[in-house]
Design an enzyme around this catalytic site. Structure first.
Site, short mmCIF file in Angstrom:
data_model
loop_
_atom_site.label_atom_id
_atom_site.label_comp_id
_atom_site.label_asym_id
_atom_site.label_seq_id
_atom_site.Cartn_x
_atom_site.Cartn_y
_atom_site.Cartn_z
N LYS A 146 -14.55 -31.09 21.86
CA LYS A 146 -15.21 -32.28 22.38
C LYS A 146 -16.11 -32.96 21.34
CE LYS A 146 -16.57 -35.33 25.12
NZ LYS A 146 -16.56 -36.14 23.89
N ILE A 206 -9.95 -37.72 18.51
CA ILE A 206 -8.80 -37.87 17.61
C ILE A 206 -9.34 -37.62 16.21
CG2 ILE A 206 -7.14 -39.52 16.66
CD1 ILE A 206 -7.20 -40.86 19.49
N HIS A 240 -10.82 -32.43 17.36
CA HIS A 240 -9.59 -31.71 17.71
C HIS A 240 -8.42 -32.20 16.86
CE1 HIS A 240 -6.63 -29.57 19.89
NE2 HIS A 240 -6.41 -30.40 20.88
N CYS A 299 -0.96 -27.90 20.31
CA CYS A 299 -2.37 -27.71 19.91
C CYS A 299 -2.66 -26.24 19.59
CB CYS A 299 -3.29 -28.20 21.02
SG CYS A 299 -2.70 -29.71 21.78
#
Ligand code: ZN
Lengths: 420, 143
Positions: free
Chosen positions: A363, A243, A367, A92
């Protein structure tokens, strides 16, 4: 601890719409973000200006889309070939790494201008496939094989934080509530709704179906209900980031040529990077804090000659609500175990003393793992330039920070930015 | 397998499939590593030897009860209503490792306590229908 051999600045930054973008493939998201970034270079920029080529972050298009060799593929779409085009991978933190290494390349004197990108298209796989692909960022043998998922690993961190510091699920709810409140002001966010909006929508949906409408008095009761199911105890659905499909692009220039492109370059005052063993069990019993983040922060603060107190706005890696609290503690915004108090006091809201994740964070904004690091830089660019619209932090902030974490803390990149 | 085998992750997994939890011990500084390491994680000495930790007990350092599991666990019948638990156990000798928690009530996470005692309890999975291919993973059960 060294300094950059010459100063480097952000001269423009742009971002695609984040979400489940069904009508765009990975290259389409990339082109959308690239054109948005070009639009944000005051005096314009052309491919021929970019002598340093492309630094591209992507976690795993290989698993998500069956596509590798992304550097030249994306460079070719925007005219950056035949210049160098390199892909960076750090889970990430992939585009955080790409950004940092472009900074270092320019600081070395090798190039004057570079393009940094981050891209990920995750929604082409079903959720089970996404979980499986993301698990590749944990230790495949020692963690994933015994049932570790990403929510599960961060749930381990949460359990340890609860035990050590008395953190509660309500402390985590407050992070989600704040980030959704911020995201509701971001037109590029995947889920641009406050939690109370989401709750009310849910209630009217149940009413329309003729079901028994729950009597949630506030967001906390909603978040405590079965409508917010446990994914990996103690983390629930609204503790998890989304997602997402998305892309972000940043243009960098040596500070001595930056003014050709803009009168308001945003200088990289400090940059730092850290690493750790990727398995949680292999961190000397440190489960409530990330050594990679502390290392990166220390390096970035030292280079910038700044303290945590100097930061006026920050983007931190809230892949899970608990991760935002840990990030605040690792970055020195709060003592260990005290981040939840700052959140409860409203200090991390847009109007607080240290606004965090003004764009909604991972959030609410979403992401797309490989795009997250550059996405954070885009938001700090906007905040320091005063163009963040409804979510603009007041008082004209001049100093901002990004914190991009890979996996369950194996990689971290921290940058400090300053308006010239 | 005899102990003359070099310390590799490959051999660690071979031992695991024989239900042996093999770490390593540094002959220079006394540090223990699990899984075994050829290079000591503390002093970086290569003077390390296998250390059998199969019968060690330890305490639970942290854990989670997973309701949305990996594909392999979903295939084994775990789901939202039937979660499984995994966590990190720190052995009394200081080494720590992630394992499945068996013999705990994953539906009732309040009943699982950080700091309570656990012992090694291997988990065996059949990888094919005939049961000829087996995989052994690290598990722990309450003492
Ligand atoms: Zn040693």
């Amino acid at each position: 601890m060294g300094k950059l051999a010459r100063e480097v600045s952000v001269i423009g930054a742009g971002i695609s719409k984040f979400g489940a973008i069904n009508d765009k493939l990975l290259p389409d998201l990339w082109v959308e973000a690239y054109l948005d970034a070009v639009d944000h270079v005051d005096n314009g920029i052309e491919a021929k200006d970019i002598d340093g080529g492309l630094y591209l972050g992507n976690f795993t298009a290989d698993l998500f889309n069956g596509q590798g060799h992304l550097g030249p593929m994306m460079a070719g779409l925007v005219g950056l070939t035949p210049k160098g085009a390199t892909r960076f991978e750090g889970a990430c933190a992939s585009s955080g790494l790409a950004f940092r290494h472009a900074v270092i390349a320019i600081a070395s004197g090798l190039y004057d201008v570079a393009c940094v990108g981050g891209i990920e298209k995750m929604t082409s796989l079903p959720t089970a496939g996404v979980t499986e692909a993301l698990a590749a960022a944990s230790d495949a043998i020692y963690e994933a094989r015994v049932g570790a998922t990403f929510p599960g690993l961060y749930a381990n961190i949460a359990s340890a934080h609860f035990k050590k510091h008395g953190t509660t699920k309500e402390d985590l709810f407050r992070v989600a509530i704040k980030n959704h409140e911020n995201g509701s002001l971001n037109e590029k966010a995947q889920m641009p709704y406050s939690i109370s909006e989401i709750m009310n929508k849910k209630m009217s949906k149940i009413k329309k179906r003729g079901g028994e409408v729950p009597d949630w008095k506030d967001e906390f009761e909603f978040l405590n209900s079965r409508s917010n199911p446990v994914i990996a105890y103690p983390l629930r659905l609204f503790d998890c980031s989304l997602i997402t499909d998305g892309a972000a692009v940043v243009f960098l220039a040596a500070s001595d040529v930056a003014r050709k492109f803009t009168d308001t370059p945003i200088k990289i005052a400090g940059t730092g990077q850290g690493s750790a063993n990727i398995s949680l069990h292999d961190r000397d019993g440190m489960y409530t804090s990330f050594i990679a983040a502390k290392t990166a922060a220390k390096e970035a603060y030292a280079m910038a000659d700044m303290e945590p107190d100097d930061i006026q706005v920050a983007e931190v890696h809230d892949c899970f609500t608990i991760a935002e609290l840990v990030a605040m503690e690792d970055l020195g915004f709060a003592e260990p175990g005290k981040a939840a108090e700052l959140v409860e006091q409203g200090e991390t809201r847009i109007t607080g003393s240290i606004p965090i994740n003004t764009d909604g964070g991972l959030k609410s904004k979403g992401h797309p793992v490989g795009a997250t690091g550059t996405g954070q830089v885009v938001e700090i660019f906007k905040q320091l330039r005063g163009i963040a619209k409804d979510r603009q932090v007041g008082g004209g902030p001049e100093i901002g920070l990004t914190h991009n974490l890979g996996g369950s803390g194996g990689t971290c990149v921290v940058n400090v930015f300053q308006r010239e | 397998m005899s102990t003359i085998h070099p310390i590799t992750q490959h051999n660690y997994l071979q031992y695991l499939n024989e239900k042996k939890l093999m770490g390593s011990k540094c002959k220079d500084c006394g540090n223990v590593d699990l899984p075994a390491r050829a290079i000591c994680s503390k002093c970086l000495s290569i003077n390390t030897a296998w250390e059998d930790m199969t019968n060690e007990e330890g305490t639970l350092s942290t854990f989670s009860c997973v309701h949305v599991g990996t594909t392999r666990f979903v295939k084994r019948g775990y789901n939202m209503k039937n979660p499984y638990a995994f966590g990190v156990v720190t052995l009394d000798n200081g080494a720590a490792i992630t394992g499945l928690l068996v013999g705990v009530d994953a539906r009732n996470p309040e009943s699982i306590n950080i700091g309570s005692k656990f012992k090694v309890n291997f988990v065996e999975t059949e990888l094919d229908e005939e049961g000829t291919m087996k995989q052994v993973d690290v598990g722990f059960s309450p003492v």
